[in-house]
Motif scaffolding. Sequence first.
Motif, PDB file in Angstrom:
ATOM      1  N   TRP A  18       0.815  -1.216   0.000  1.00 40.02           N
ATOM      2  CA  TRP A  18       0.000   0.000   0.000  1.00 40.02           C
ATOM      3  C   TRP A  18       0.855   1.274   0.000  1.00 40.02           C
ATOM      4  O   TRP A  18       0.350   2.365  -0.194  1.00 40.02           O
ATOM      5  CB  TRP A  18      -0.955   0.028   1.192  1.00 40.02           C
ATOM      6  N   LEU A  19       2.155   1.125   0.192  1.00 36.85           N
ATOM      7  CA  LEU A  19       3.046   2.285   0.159  1.00 36.85           C
ATOM      8  C   LEU A  19       3.746   2.429  -1.189  1.00 36.85           C
ATOM      9  O   LEU A  19       3.837   3.521  -1.751  1.00 36.85           O
ATOM     10  CB  LEU A  19       4.089   2.168   1.274  1.00 36.85           C
ATOM     11  N   ALA A  20       4.260   1.312  -1.710  1.00 32.46           N
ATOM     12  CA  ALA A  20       4.994   1.315  -2.979  1.00 32.46           C
ATOM     13  C   ALA A  20       4.942  -0.093  -3.552  1.00 32.46           C
ATOM     14  O   ALA A  20       4.646  -1.056  -2.849  1.00 32.46           O
ATOM     15  CB  ALA A  20       6.434   1.758  -2.764  1.00 32.46           C
ATOM     16  N   GLU A  21       5.242  -0.194  -4.841  1.00 28.53           N
ATOM     17  CA  GLU A  21       5.261  -1.514  -5.471  1.00 28.53           C
ATOM     18  C   GLU A  21       6.312  -2.381  -4.801  1.00 28.53           C
ATOM     19  O   GLU A  21       7.486  -1.998  -4.739  1.00 28.53           O
ATOM     20  CB  GLU A  21       5.560  -1.396  -6.964  1.00 28.53           C
ATOM     21  N   PRO A  22       5.931  -3.539  -4.266  1.00 29.85           N
ATOM     22  CA  PRO A  22       6.882  -4.355  -3.513  1.00 29.85           C
ATOM     23  C   PRO A  22       7.923  -5.034  -4.394  1.00 29.85           C
ATOM     24  O   PRO A  22       7.753  -5.149  -5.611  1.00 29.85           O
ATOM     25  CB  PRO A  22       5.988  -5.393  -2.823  1.00 29.85           C
ATOM     26  N   GLU A  23       9.006  -5.454  -3.748  1.00 31.13           N
ATOM     27  CA  GLU A  23      10.078  -6.232  -4.376  1.00 31.13           C
ATOM     28  C   GLU A  23      10.711  -5.497  -5.547  1.00 31.13           C
ATOM     29  O   GLU A  23      11.086  -6.091  -6.555  1.00 31.13           O
ATOM     30  CB  GLU A  23       9.552  -7.610  -4.819  1.00 31.13           C
ATOM     31  N   LYS A  24      10.839  -4.166  -5.391  1.00 30.07           N
ATOM     32  CA  LYS A  24      11.372  -3.365  -6.481  1.00 30.07           C
ATOM     33  C   LYS A  24      12.139  -2.175  -5.913  1.00 30.07           C
ATOM     34  O   LYS A  24      11.674  -1.501  -4.994  1.00 30.07           O
ATOM     35  CB  LYS A  24      10.221  -2.864  -7.362  1.00 30.07           C
ATOM     36  N   LEU A  25      13.334  -1.920  -6.471  1.00 32.36           N
ATOM     37  CA  LEU A  25      14.076  -0.727  -6.104  1.00 32.36           C
ATOM     38  C   LEU A  25      13.535   0.465  -6.892  1.00 32.36           C
ATOM     39  O   LEU A  25      13.064   0.314  -8.011  1.00 32.36           O
ATOM     40  CB  LEU A  25      15.564  -0.921  -6.395  1.00 32.36           C
ATOM     41  N   TRP A  26      13.662   1.670  -6.302  1.00 37.28           N
ATOM     42  CA  TRP A  26      13.155   2.894  -6.934  1.00 37.28           C
ATOM     43  C   TRP A  26      11.659   2.800  -7.226  1.00 37.28           C
ATOM     44  O   TRP A  26      11.165   3.360  -8.196  1.00 37.28           O
ATOM     45  CB  TRP A  26      13.900   3.200  -8.235  1.00 37.28           C
ATOM     46  N   TRP A  29       6.106   6.076  -5.009  1.00 37.22           N
ATOM     47  CA  TRP A  29       5.109   6.094  -3.945  1.00 37.22           C
ATOM     48  C   TRP A  29       3.710   5.992  -4.542  1.00 37.22           C
ATOM     49  O   TRP A  29       3.437   6.511  -5.631  1.00 37.22           O
ATOM     50  CB  TRP A  29       5.204   7.382  -3.134  1.00 37.22           C
ATOM     51  N   LYS A  30       2.796   5.366  -3.817  1.00 43.01           N
ATOM     52  CA  LYS A  30       1.418   5.234  -4.282  1.00 43.01           C
ATOM     53  C   LYS A  30       0.516   6.342  -3.746  1.00 43.01           C
ATOM     54  O   LYS A  30      -0.658   6.421  -4.113  1.00 43.01           O
ATOM     55  CB  LYS A  30       0.857   3.864  -3.880  1.00 43.01           C
ATOM     56  N   LEU A  31       1.062   7.188  -2.860  1.00 51.17           N
ATOM     57  CA  LEU A  31       0.284   8.260  -2.255  1.00 51.17           C
ATOM     58  C   LEU A  31       1.050   9.569  -2.359  1.00 51.17           C
ATOM     59  O   LEU A  31       2.218   9.585  -2.755  1.00 51.17           O
ATOM     60  CB  LEU A  31      -0.012   7.927  -0.793  1.00 51.17           C
ATOM     61  N   GLN A  32       0.402  10.654  -1.982  1.00 52.00           N
ATOM     62  CA  GLN A  32       1.042  11.964  -2.048  1.00 52.00           C
ATOM     63  C   GLN A  32       0.684  12.779  -0.805  1.00 52.00           C
ATOM     64  O   GLN A  32      -0.252  12.453  -0.073  1.00 52.00           O
ATOM     65  CB  GLN A  32       0.569  12.742  -3.289  1.00 52.00           C
ATOM     66  N   GLU A  35      -1.105  12.225   3.066  1.00 58.30           N
ATOM     67  CA  GLU A  35      -1.384  10.781   3.047  1.00 58.30           C
ATOM     68  C   GLU A  35      -0.091   9.983   2.940  1.00 58.30           C
ATOM     69  O   GLU A  35       0.044   8.923   3.569  1.00 58.30           O
ATOM     70  CB  GLU A  35      -2.318  10.431   1.888  1.00 58.30           C
ATOM     71  N   LEU A  36       0.854  10.476   2.157  1.00 56.07           N
ATOM     72  CA  LEU A  36       2.139   9.788   2.012  1.00 56.07           C
ATOM     73  C   LEU A  36       2.917   9.838   3.318  1.00 56.07           C
ATOM     74  O   LEU A  36       3.514   8.824   3.729  1.00 56.07           O
ATOM     75  CB  LEU A  36       2.951  10.416   0.881  1.00 56.07           C
ATOM     76  N   ILE A  37       2.932  10.978   3.985  1.00 60.44           N
ATOM     77  CA  ILE A  37       3.636  11.095   5.266  1.00 60.44           C
ATOM     78  C   ILE A  37       3.079  10.085   6.265  1.00 60.44           C
ATOM     79  O   ILE A  37       3.822   9.362   6.936  1.00 60.44           O
ATOM     80  CB  ILE A  37       3.514  12.527   5.817  1.00 60.44           C
ATOM     81  N   GLU A  38       1.750  10.012   6.351  1.00 63.33           N
ATOM     82  CA  GLU A  38       1.120   9.065   7.272  1.00 63.33           C
ATOM     83  C   GLU A  38       1.424   7.622   6.881  1.00 63.33           C
ATOM     84  O   GLU A  38       1.703   6.771   7.740  1.00 63.33           O
ATOM     85  CB  GLU A  38      -0.390   9.296   7.297  1.00 63.33           C
ATOM     86  N   ALA A  39       1.397   7.349   5.585  1.00 60.24           N
ATOM     87  CA  ALA A  39       1.668   5.984   5.112  1.00 60.24           C
ATOM     88  C   ALA A  39       3.109   5.569   5.413  1.00 60.24           C
ATOM     89  O   ALA A  39       3.364   4.422   5.796  1.00 60.24           O
ATOM     90  CB  ALA A  39       1.397   5.893   3.610  1.00 60.24           C
ATOM     91  N   LYS A  40       4.051   6.495   5.236  1.00 62.53           N
ATOM     92  CA  LYS A  40       5.449   6.191   5.568  1.00 62.53           C
ATOM     93  C   LYS A  40       5.600   5.876   7.055  1.00 62.53           C
ATOM     94  O   LYS A  40       6.320   4.946   7.430  1.00 62.53           O
ATOM     95  CB  LYS A  40       6.342   7.374   5.198  1.00 62.53           C
ATOM     96  N   GLN A  41       4.930   6.661   7.887  1.00 60.32           N
ATOM     97  CA  GLN A  41       5.022   6.420   9.328  1.00 60.32           C
ATOM     98  C   GLN A  41       4.396   5.081   9.698  1.00 60.32           C
ATOM     99  O   GLN A  41       4.917   4.352  10.555  1.00 60.32           O
ATOM    100  CB  GLN A  41       4.355   7.566  10.086  1.00 60.32           C
ATOM    101  N   ASP A  42       3.278   4.740   9.058  1.00 58.07           N
ATOM    102  CA  ASP A  42       2.659   3.437   9.297  1.00 58.07           C
ATOM    103  C   ASP A  42       3.596   2.310   8.874  1.00 58.07           C
ATOM    104  O   ASP A  42       3.739   1.298   9.568  1.00 58.07           O
ATOM    105  CB  ASP A  42       1.336   3.329   8.543  1.00 58.07           C
ATOM    106  N   ALA A  43       4.233   2.488   7.711  1.00 56.19           N
ATOM    107  CA  ALA A  43       5.171   1.467   7.224  1.00 56.19           C
ATOM    108  C   ALA A  43       6.365   1.343   8.160  1.00 56.19           C
ATOM    109  O   ALA A  43       6.867   0.238   8.399  1.00 56.19           O
ATOM    110  CB  ALA A  43       5.632   1.812   5.809  1.00 56.19           C
ATOM    111  N   LEU A  44       6.833   2.474   8.681  1.00 53.44           N
ATOM    112  CA  LEU A  44       7.941   2.446   9.634  1.00 53.44           C
ATOM    113  C   LEU A  44       7.543   1.658  10.883  1.00 53.44           C
ATOM    114  O   LEU A  44       8.333   0.843  11.384  1.00 53.44           O
ATOM    115  CB  LEU A  44       8.344   3.873   9.997  1.00 53.44           C
TER     116      LEU A  44
END
Length: 342
Positions: A18-26, A29-32, A35-44
């Motif tokens: 839900w944050l980025a396409e998995p198993e891939k470098l570079w 992001w799927k959000l902006q 929403e992206l800040i919150e998603a990064k914190q959730d992923a962290l």
Amino acid sequence: MKRLLPTSTAGSLPKPSWLAEPEKLWSPWKLQGDELIEAKQDALRVALLEQQQAGIDIVSDGEQTRQHFVTTFIENLNGVDFDKRETVRIRDRYDASVPSVVGAVSRQKPVFVDDARFLRQQTTQPIKWALPGPMTMIDTLYDGHYKSREKLAWEFAKILNEEARELEAAGVDIIQFDEPAFNVFFDEVNDWGIATLEKAIEGLKCETAVHICYGYGIKANTDWKKTLGSEWRQYEETFPKLQQSSIDLISLECHNSRVPMDLLELIRGKKVMVGAIDVATSSIETAEEVANTLRTALQFVDADKLYPCTNCGMAPLSRQVARGKLNALTAGAEIIRAELSV
């Protein structure tokens, strides 16, 4: 760390889908925005929890807050144009379209400090934060301004030092500089690469580490490894000078590699993050395989200076495989702790 054989990862963990396409470098992001800040914190939070559930001692953000271990830092700097791109050879291994240095480089604002502060708020465990090293940074750019790899590296070292000091103030216990380029440009490493790394850590009171591997488990890197022969002796070129440096920990690739383990004797006295997990395969190590790698390393590294770790980051792997590998790392370390306590 007072714990014997404290475990950690070299850097990245897989990003959730839900944050980025998995198993891939570079992976974009799927959000902006917010929403992206919150998603990064959730992923962290998820990455931290998975490390904790596996029993990892020194935790990190799993690089959930950045797209790439080098470019995410660079894109926050002045003097680099991401629209003006050139094709360059990355670590003498593969071609890539990269941004251009078009003017004097400088840091606009702290890059990862807020993220590190957030991680610090989530745990009382020791935390490690990774930054790109000066030499690896210059190897991922086209320099149309300084026209000197060394001059640009010194400028990046000053910027990295600014960031590192603020990361330390935010509560980071170990700051790691990723320098895979150290396994390629040996003359430059010894002439000025280690010196620029020393500049990057200048004045820090927290522990510092340098991570030197043979790269992520991507095709360009695995193909390169096939050309290196029966013994990979690249570390031999740089370890003597690193042993004399102020860096506290040296992180290297050991498991399923052809690195002669006796090269560790060249950094005797340093703390060593021994890569006991192969990130170039989805096969999950057994605890005994990890333990065997650590047993061999203990012939050349004092037990109180050995830190079991992964060979490199695990971003290109699936989350399930990464979890299995984390569990194997801690289980293998526990086998050796039990043997040492007898």
